[in-house]
Every structure is written in C-alpha cells, then in structure tokens.
Design an enzyme around this catalytic site. Sequence first.
Site, PDB file in Angstrom:
ATOM      1  N   SER A 126       0.949  -1.264  -0.106  1.00  0.00           N
ATOM      2  CA  SER A 126      -0.030  -0.516   0.352  1.00  0.00           C
ATOM      3  C   SER A 126       0.845   1.283   0.210  1.00  0.00           C
ATOM      4  CB  SER A 126      -1.003  -0.544   1.165  1.00  0.00           C
ATOM      5  OG  SER A 126      -1.277  -0.874   1.607  1.00  0.00           O
TER       6      SER A 126
HETATM    7  N1  SAH Z   1       0.106  -5.405   4.274  1.00  0.00           N
HETATM    8  C1  SAH Z   1       0.389  -5.578   2.588  1.00  0.00           C
HETATM    9  C2  SAH Z   1      -0.657  -5.452   1.664  1.00  0.00           C
HETATM   10  C3  SAH Z   1      -0.884  -6.584   0.856  1.00  0.00           C
HETATM   11  S1  SAH Z   1      -2.336  -6.448   0.032  1.00  0.00           S
HETATM   12  C4  SAH Z   1       1.557  -4.517   2.545  1.00  0.00           C
HETATM   13  O1  SAH Z   1       1.848  -3.691   3.663  1.00  0.00           O
HETATM   14  O2  SAH Z   1       2.821  -4.890   2.087  1.00  0.00           O
HETATM   15  C5  SAH Z   1      -3.326  -7.346   0.397  1.00  0.00           C
HETATM   16  C6  SAH Z   1      -2.215  -8.435   0.876  1.00  0.00           C
HETATM   17  O3  SAH Z   1      -4.031  -9.369   0.796  1.00  0.00           O
HETATM   18  C7  SAH Z   1      -2.091  -9.861  -0.611  1.00  0.00           C
HETATM   19  O4  SAH Z   1      -0.565  -9.703  -0.442  1.00  0.00           O
HETATM   20  C8  SAH Z   1      -3.133 -10.215  -0.746  1.00  0.00           C
HETATM   21  O5  SAH Z   1      -2.523 -12.363  -0.900  1.00  0.00           O
HETATM   22  C9  SAH Z   1      -3.904 -10.491   0.996  1.00  0.00           C
HETATM   23  N2  SAH Z   1      -5.225 -11.345   1.088  1.00  0.00           N
HETATM   24  C10 SAH Z   1      -6.000 -11.534  -0.217  1.00  0.00           C
HETATM   25  N3  SAH Z   1      -7.106 -11.905   0.282  1.00  0.00           N
HETATM   26  C11 SAH Z   1      -6.980 -12.433   1.688  1.00  0.00           C
HETATM   27  C12 SAH Z   1      -7.604 -13.438   2.975  1.00  0.00           C
HETATM   28  N4  SAH Z   1      -8.974 -13.929   2.630  1.00  0.00           N
HETATM   29  N5  SAH Z   1      -6.685 -13.885   3.855  1.00  0.00           N
HETATM   30  C13 SAH Z   1      -5.041 -13.650   3.918  1.00  0.00           C
HETATM   31  N6  SAH Z   1      -4.690 -12.660   3.186  1.00  0.00           N
HETATM   32  C14 SAH Z   1      -5.526 -12.525   2.059  1.00  0.00           C
END
Ligand code: SAH
Length: 218
Positions: free
Chosen positions: A68
């Site tokens: 993000s």
């Molecule tokens: N907080 C992260 C942002 C990653 S983007 C950072 O600081 O880099 C969002 C993430 O959520 C992705 O890696 C995706 O694989 C994960 N995601 C999506 N649906 C999910 C679910 N049901 N359970 C766990 N992770 C999930």
Amino acid sequence: MTQLEGIGMTSRRTRSRLIERLRGQGIVNETVLEAIWETPRHIFVDEALATRAYEDTALPIGFSQTISAPVTVARMTEALLQGVPPRKVLEIGTGSGYQAAILARLVPEVYTVERIQALQRKAQQRFYNLRLRNIRLNHSDGKQGWPEYAPFDGIIATAAPAVVPEALLEQLAVGGRLIIPVGSGVQQELRRIIRTETGYQEERLHEATFVPMLTGNK
Ligand code: SAH
C-alpha cells in the site's frame, strides 16, 4: 562506498521527505510518523523498485498484489491507534510485511495472516532480518480471522471484502476497532467499526483502493 550504504544514505534523506509529504496529507500522529521514518520501506519491495520505495505510491510485490501507499498505511494505523492504545492487533493480508513492521513498532503483539504462502515466507524473512520479534504470521484465509489468539484490540484489513466478514467482528474485544476497506469494485470505502458493550458502532473514514479480499488460501 558499497551499493547498500548508498541506498541507506539516500533513503535517510528521502525518508524525511516522505514524512513531510505525509504531514501535508493530514497525518498528525507523531508516533505513527516516527514508525514510518524508522522502517526501511525499500527492504519490502524488489531491488528493481528500491529507488521508488519512498514515493507515496503503491508498488507491485508480485502475485498481482501491491504494497500500500505510505499515506494509506499511515491513515489506517492512525485510525487503529486512536483511543485506548491497543496491546494486540491482527492484520489481514501480510503482503510484503510493511504494514505489520510499522505496527510492530507501535503495538506489543502483532498477528498477521496471508493467503499466498510465497509472500508470507518472504515477509517472515524480512521480519527476521529487521529483528522484529513481536510479529506472529500464519498462512491462512483472513476471512476467518485468527480464532486461537482472539480477541484482538484492533484488526486491520489490507484487502477489501464485499461485506465485512462475521469472524472479524466476533474476534474484536469490547472497545476494539476494525479498520477495513469495504466494497466489491475498485473503489471502496475505508470504515472503522468499534465494538461496544452492546453492539457495533460504524463510521466511514475515507475512499480507498485495495486489492480484493479473496476466499481460501493457496
Ligand atoms: N499489508 C500489505 C498489503 C498487501 S496487499 C503490505 O503492507 O504490503 C493485500 C494482501 O492481502 C495480499 O498479499 C493478498 O494476497 C492478501 N489477501 C487477500 N485476501 C486474503 C485473505 N482472504 N486472507 C489473507 N490474505 C489475503
């Protein structure tokens, strides 16, 4: 000078510039700004993108996922910390691990779940290298929360579900807050939901653009 030292010195200056940009966007919580200043974001992206790590933008981390934008991380962290300081926080969507690393500097116990195992493993290595020892990771579907460690004083979702998963509401402690983007399209709204003695109180914080929260893990 080695290449690594070069990156370190550049990022020191550019990190300060990022903090000023975040202040300009209305971020006022000094402890949040400090945690962002202290956390080397270039460690959380591929080397090819390291020079862009201190721009205030989302960046690709592979598997069609993104880290993000710093302003988003700052805004969500600020919303999570408002009120009684949380002791125990759950993050849904570890991704690169950046948001969890910021939380680890502000909250005693951080729990984070990710559905893509390769991302989870990379994040785990980064936490180890940065000596962040108060983060516990799990490879699982975040729509189920993490019942073994519930209740949480705060839950932060970094992927957007169409509707708020019931398990996340149930795993909030009384007084606990859930910060979550909600919506099925590319445009969602960021909400804060606070658990009270008698129910839940909900407020709309901002527009948001997150990757979708999917079901199941892989
Ligand atoms: N907080 C992260 C942002 C990653 S983007 C950072 O600081 O880099 C969002 C993430 O959520 C992705 O890696 C995706 O694989 C994960 N995601 C999506 N649906 C999910 C679910 N049901 N359970 C766990 N992770 C999930």
